[in-house]
Every structure is written in C-alpha cells, then in structure tokens.
Motif scaffolding. Structure first.
Motif, short mmCIF file in Angstrom:
data_model
loop_
_atom_site.label_atom_id
_atom_site.label_comp_id
_atom_site.label_asym_id
_atom_site.label_seq_id
_atom_site.Cartn_x
_atom_site.Cartn_y
_atom_site.Cartn_z
N THR A 98 59.95 -91.92 -7.14
CA THR A 98 61.04 -92.89 -7.19
C THR A 98 61.03 -93.78 -5.94
N ASP A 99 61.90 -94.77 -5.95
CA ASP A 99 62.04 -95.65 -4.79
C ASP A 99 63.14 -95.17 -3.85
N LEU A 100 63.31 -93.86 -3.76
CA LEU A 100 64.31 -93.26 -2.87
C LEU A 100 64.09 -93.75 -1.44
N PRO A 101 65.12 -94.25 -0.77
CA PRO A 101 64.96 -94.68 0.63
C PRO A 101 64.61 -93.51 1.54
N PHE A 102 63.80 -93.78 2.57
CA PHE A 102 63.42 -92.78 3.58
C PHE A 102 62.75 -91.57 2.93
N LYS A 103 61.81 -91.80 2.03
CA LYS A 103 61.18 -90.70 1.29
C LYS A 103 60.47 -89.71 2.21
N ARG A 104 59.79 -90.21 3.22
CA ARG A 104 59.08 -89.30 4.12
C ARG A 104 60.05 -88.35 4.82
N PHE A 105 61.19 -88.89 5.25
CA PHE A 105 62.21 -88.07 5.90
C PHE A 105 62.72 -86.99 4.95
N TRP A 106 63.03 -87.39 3.71
CA TRP A 106 63.56 -86.41 2.75
C TRP A 106 62.49 -85.41 2.32
N THR A 107 61.24 -85.81 2.31
CA THR A 107 60.16 -84.87 2.01
C THR A 107 60.11 -83.77 3.05
N ILE A 108 60.20 -84.16 4.32
CA ILE A 108 60.13 -83.17 5.39
C ILE A 108 61.36 -82.27 5.39
N THR A 109 62.55 -82.87 5.23
CA THR A 109 63.76 -82.04 5.24
C THR A 109 63.83 -81.12 4.03
N SER A 110 63.21 -81.52 2.92
CA SER A 110 63.21 -80.66 1.72
C SER A 110 62.27 -79.47 1.88
N ALA A 111 61.24 -79.61 2.71
CA ALA A 111 60.30 -78.51 2.94
C ALA A 111 60.71 -77.61 4.09
N LEU A 112 61.46 -78.15 5.04
CA LEU A 112 61.78 -77.41 6.27
C LEU A 112 62.62 -76.14 6.09
N PRO A 113 63.45 -75.98 5.04
CA PRO A 113 64.19 -74.73 4.91
C PRO A 113 63.31 -73.48 4.91
N LEU A 114 62.03 -73.64 4.61
CA LEU A 114 61.13 -72.48 4.67
C LEU A 114 61.00 -71.92 6.08
N VAL A 115 61.32 -72.72 7.10
CA VAL A 115 61.14 -72.24 8.47
C VAL A 115 62.29 -71.34 8.90
N VAL A 116 63.38 -71.34 8.15
CA VAL A 116 64.52 -70.49 8.49
C VAL A 116 64.38 -69.16 7.77
N PRO A 117 64.16 -68.05 8.48
CA PRO A 117 64.11 -66.75 7.80
C PRO A 117 65.38 -66.52 7.00
N SER A 118 65.24 -65.99 5.81
CA SER A 118 66.40 -65.88 4.92
C SER A 118 67.50 -65.00 5.52
N TYR A 119 67.12 -63.98 6.31
CA TYR A 119 68.16 -63.12 6.88
C TYR A 119 68.95 -63.86 7.96
N ILE A 120 68.30 -64.79 8.68
CA ILE A 120 69.05 -65.60 9.63
C ILE A 120 69.97 -66.56 8.88
N GLY A 121 69.47 -67.12 7.77
CA GLY A 121 70.33 -67.95 6.93
C GLY A 121 71.53 -67.17 6.41
N ALA A 122 71.31 -65.90 6.03
CA ALA A 122 72.41 -65.07 5.55
C ALA A 122 73.43 -64.81 6.66
N PHE A 123 72.94 -64.53 7.90
CA PHE A 123 73.85 -64.37 9.03
C PHE A 123 74.73 -65.61 9.18
N ALA A 124 74.09 -66.79 9.11
CA ALA A 124 74.81 -68.04 9.32
C ALA A 124 75.87 -68.26 8.24
N PHE A 125 75.53 -67.97 6.98
CA PHE A 125 76.48 -68.20 5.89
C PHE A 125 77.64 -67.21 5.96
#
Length: 540
Positions: A98-125
C-alpha cells in the motif's frame, strides 16, 4: 596403447571419486553423531514415563487436572495463533503493498516486538493493568476502585500475541515482496475488484508464508513458560515446572511427554509445509504489483499501526523506565542488589553456547548443503527437534540425566550450556547453510584441481566466504541464550545468577525497580538480533 590410456584414466577417476566420497562419509558420521548426542536426553521423557505403572499412568493421563491443562494449553495456542494472524497479515499488507506513509518506519516497528522477551512484556502489562498497576492508580481518584483482571487466559493471549505476531508479519511480508505483480494485474483486467483479486490470486500465493509464521507462533505459545506463569494460567509448561519443584517427577514426566508430542506434531506440520513451499512462491525477480491506494483508509491504517506499536514497544519500555526512575516500597531495596557478576555470567554462558553451536553447525550445515545422499538432511532435521522442545521439558530431561547418569555434571555450567546448544543449534545451522548454498561449488573444484585436500579447500576457499553467515548464527545464538528462562532456572548451579534469573527473582519478590536495568539491557541486546533479520529483508 589407447586401451591402456583409457584404463589409467578410468582408474584415476575412480580414485578421485573415492577420495571425494571419503570426506563426505566422515562428514555424515560426524553430523549424525552430533545429532544423536543432542537428541539423547530427550529419550528420557519417554523412558521415564515408561517406568510408571500402567494403572498409575492411566490415572495421571485421565485426571481432571491433566484434561484441564490440556484444554487450557490448546485454548492458549489457538487463541495466540489466530490473533497473531489477525495482526500480522494486515500489517504485512500495509507495509508491502500500500501507499502507507512512513512504510520503512512501520516495517521496523512491526518487527521490533520480537526483541522484547515475552516474560518481560508480561511483567510490564501486569505492572500497567494489574490490580495495583498504573491504570488502577490513575482511575482510583475518579472513584473507580476495581478494573478487569489482566490475569488468566485473555491476559496470556494478549501478551503472547503482541510479542509473537511478528513471526507472521515477517513471513507474510516476505511472501508479498516476492509475489509476481503481473498475476494480480491480469486478474484486474478480467474485471475483478481489488478484494476479489486478493482473495483469488494473492491469498493462495502467500498462504504458505502465513501458515509458516502461524506455526512458529503456535510452537512459541506451546513452549512458553514465563508468560503463563506470570498470568497465573495453568498450561503444560507451568504445571511441569511446579511438579518439578514439588519433586513429583512421575507426573512431570507424563505432562512432559504430552507436551513433547504436541510440539513434535507442530514441527511435523512445519516440515511438510517447508517441503512443499518452493512450488508455492514466485521468483523474487518478478515485477511487484502496483501500490494499493488507501485513500480515506489511510487514517485508520496509521491508527492501527500506531496502536500496535504503542502496546508492543512504547508501553513495556515506558514501564521499564518507570521502574528505573520510581522509588519507594516495592520498587527498590529488599536486599536484591544487582551485581556485575550476573552480567558476566550471562555473557559467558551465551558466548560458550554460541561458540559450540558454530563448531557443531559447520559439518551439519555443509552436509545438508552439499550432500547428495538421502541421509544428508537427516542431521539437520534432527537438530530442529531440540528447537521444538520446550525449555522446561529439556530442563527436566537434563536434570534427570544429571542425577542418574552423570551426577558430577548435575547443577554444573557444562550441563546448562549443553541445554542451550540443544535448543539453539538450528539457528546457527540455518544461517551457515544459507551461506554455504551461496558459494559456487566450482570454487572448491578449482582448489581441488590445484591439489588441495578437501579440508584445506574448505578452510581456504569456503570458510572466508561463509564467515558472515557463521557470525550471524553466532549472534543469534548468543542473544537468544541471554533470554532463555526455564532451562536456566532449572539447570543453573546453586547461587549462580544471570540476567534472567535475577529478573525472575526480583519480580517474584515484587521489587520491580530492581529488574529495570537488567530488563532494559536484555531488550537492548535483543534488538541487535533484529538487525540480522532486517538487514536481510528488503524494507524498501
């Protein structure tokens, strides 16, 4: 004389063929030996379960607890898998077609959640939405004293989905980027709407990519220990760990066997899917389809991307920073001071695991890439069994192995590193094999024609060319080892603390502020692993 020359030539060819086959035979033997060594501890799960009396085994398998845990596990895996598809596929389409604005930025932010260990994410939530969390504190002055609980199935699905959907996003986006745009354009010329063209043409082509990511999510959800434990939701991994702590090894072994069978079933599906995937994809050299104009949907699309990024990245990192800055009871003190030795322990274990994995991966990857016999791929496939085995099951197997057969290794760093190698060797094998496949075999033949021994030809010609792939595999193993929780908790020597064990300790005691620094360090280091993925992907 001509007959003699032909005889000499045939004999020389036979000698050369024999000389070439000898290294491959040795390579096959070494690779099979490594794979068998890695699979050996897993045999205990079935042997230990076989030692239980038949009547007792039936009682354990049919108990209300076992049935409940099985249904809970299936509900969690199913919920996380479907939710990940609902998030990952739209994000992949938005960033790839699509012609989504800032596609490169959203591509990176969509992949980055993998860097957060799920148990740390659970602590945060839990810290944000728990009974005494940030949201409850904000709503309390308004007279709202109780909010819906974050604990249970819905909380576990929410957290695991937010930190595993990138598997679906990355595999689906890769399929979309390699998709032949002329096929879609042909469908459009037949008066198909954009939606009909997507449903009839695009979706069948990218379905293998979606399924591959979904299976990775299912495998992760099945094997995760930290998130269900924090969310107080009884699944196989949490129950096995609890039974292990209570020294009820018979029930722990039965649950482990059931969990292992489920994991191997998912791995078998993934293997069959991989076998047929080549015919499903279109050459990456094909022309991509024209961009989809979002029009008035551009605002909602940006809102969707921003909401996912906020939940997956802004919220957990914001909570960690709050832990770091906030003082007072429950956030600091308690005698849980972080020591530099914990960091060195984590780095040392990860470095040892990475080094051993690199050495063990070389023969397996080379055999899989260059072998011609039917068994060439068997050692490689065998290593993926270890990757599919949940860390809590592997930890239990190695505890039993250490206690019964090698007591001098029980609660030793050696046994812990061995567990890491079993779990993460496929990461090194995969990157190394990909690099070897890119090396032209004629280079090796040229070196052999100059009189180099096969080992010398590999060292002088192949090794320098595949070094980047080896380094990438080592980095992935290193960073994944740093985050491994259940195997580390179960196998570490007494008093031996690492980043993850310290985080687990202070979180259990309620001193969240003490976990802030090591958690942020883990997230930062994990971000480096994402560079390996994003550098290989076209984010244009």
């Amino acid at each position: 004389m001509g007959t003699k020359d032909r005889y000499e030539r045939l004999r020389e060819q036979a000698t050369t063929s024999e000389r070439d086959s000898s290294p491959h035979t040795l390579l096959a033997v070494v690779s099979l030996a490594i794979s068998l060594l890695l699979l050996a501890p897993l045999v205990w799960i079935f042997l230990r379960a076989g030692e239980i009396e038949f009547a007792r085994a039936v009682e354990l398998l049919t108990s209300d607890t076992t049935v409940s845990v099985t249904l809970n596990t299936l509900a969690l895996v199913t919920g996380v898998t479907f939710a990940s598809i609902l998030i990952g596929v739209p994000l992949a389409i938005l960033t790839a077609q699509t012609d989504l604005p800032f596609k490169r930025f959203w591509t990176i932010t969509s992949a980055l959640p993998l860097v957060v260990p799920s148990y740390i994410g659970a602590f945060a939530f839990v810290s944000a939405f728990g009974p005494r969390g940030v949201l409850a504190d904000l709503l309390s002055p308004l007279g709202i004293e109780q909010i819906p609980t974050i604990y249970g199935l819905h909380g576990a699905i929410l957290v695991l989905t937010l930190f595993t959907y990138p598997y679906v996003f990355l595999t689906t986006r890769a399929s979309l980027l390699s998709f032949d745009g002329t096929v879609v354009e042909a469908a459009r010329t037949l008066n198909h709407t954009r939606w009909e063209a997507f449903r009839r043409v695009t979706l069948p082509q990218i379905a293998p990519g979606i399924a591959a990511g979904a299976l990775l999510v299912a495998l992760y959800a099945l094997s995760d220990f930290g998130t269900p434990a924090i969310m107080q939701y009884d699944v196989f991994t949490r129950m096995i760990y609890n039974e292990f702590g209570a020294r009820r090894l018979d029930y722990a072994s039965v649950l482990s066997m059931l969990l292992l069978v489920m994991a191997l079933g998912i791995l078998a599906v993934e293997s069959r899917l991989s076998a047929g995937r080549d015919g499903a994809y279109v050459s990456s050299g094909s022309r991509r389809p024209g961009l989809i104009r979002l029009g008035y949907w551009k605002g909602p699309a940006l809102l969707f991307c921003g909401a996912i990024a906020s939940l997956c990245l802004v919220l957990p990192i914001g909570i960690l920073l709050q832990w770091l800055l906030r003082s007072g009871t429950g956030y600091s003190g308690g005698g849980f001071a972080f020591e530099a030795s914990y960091a060195w322990n984590s780095v040392g274990l990860a470095a040892a695991a990475a080094a051993i994995c690199v050495v063990a991966a070389l023969p397996i990857a080379y055999l899989a890439a260059r072998g011609t016999s039917g068994i060439s791929s068997l050692p490689e496939r065998a290593t993926y069994v270890g990757y599919a085995v949940p860390g809590v099951v592997l930890g239990l197997a190695l505890v039993y192995l250490g206690l019964r057969y090698v007591p001098f290794l029980y609660q030793s760093v050696i046994l812990l590193v061995f567990a890491y190698v079993i779990r993460f060797l496929p990461q090194a094998v995969g990157t190394t094999e990909s690099s070897i496949l890119q090396v032209d075999p004629q280079y090796i033949e040229a070196a052999r024609s100059l009189g180099y021994h096969p080992l010398s030809a590999f060292r002088k010609v192949v090794l320098p060319l595949v070094a980047p792939g080896i380094a990438a595999g080592a980095a992935l193993v290193f960073l994944t080892t740093m985050k491994e929780l259940p195997a580390t908790l179960m196998l570490r020597p007494t008093g031996f603390e690492t980043f993850v064990t310290y985080i687990w300790l202070v979180q259990g005691a309620g001193y969240y502020g003490q976990a802030a620094v090591p958690a942020l360090v883990l997230v930062g280091l994990s971000g480096l692993s994402m560079l390996v993925i994003l550098r290989r992907e076209d984010t244009s």
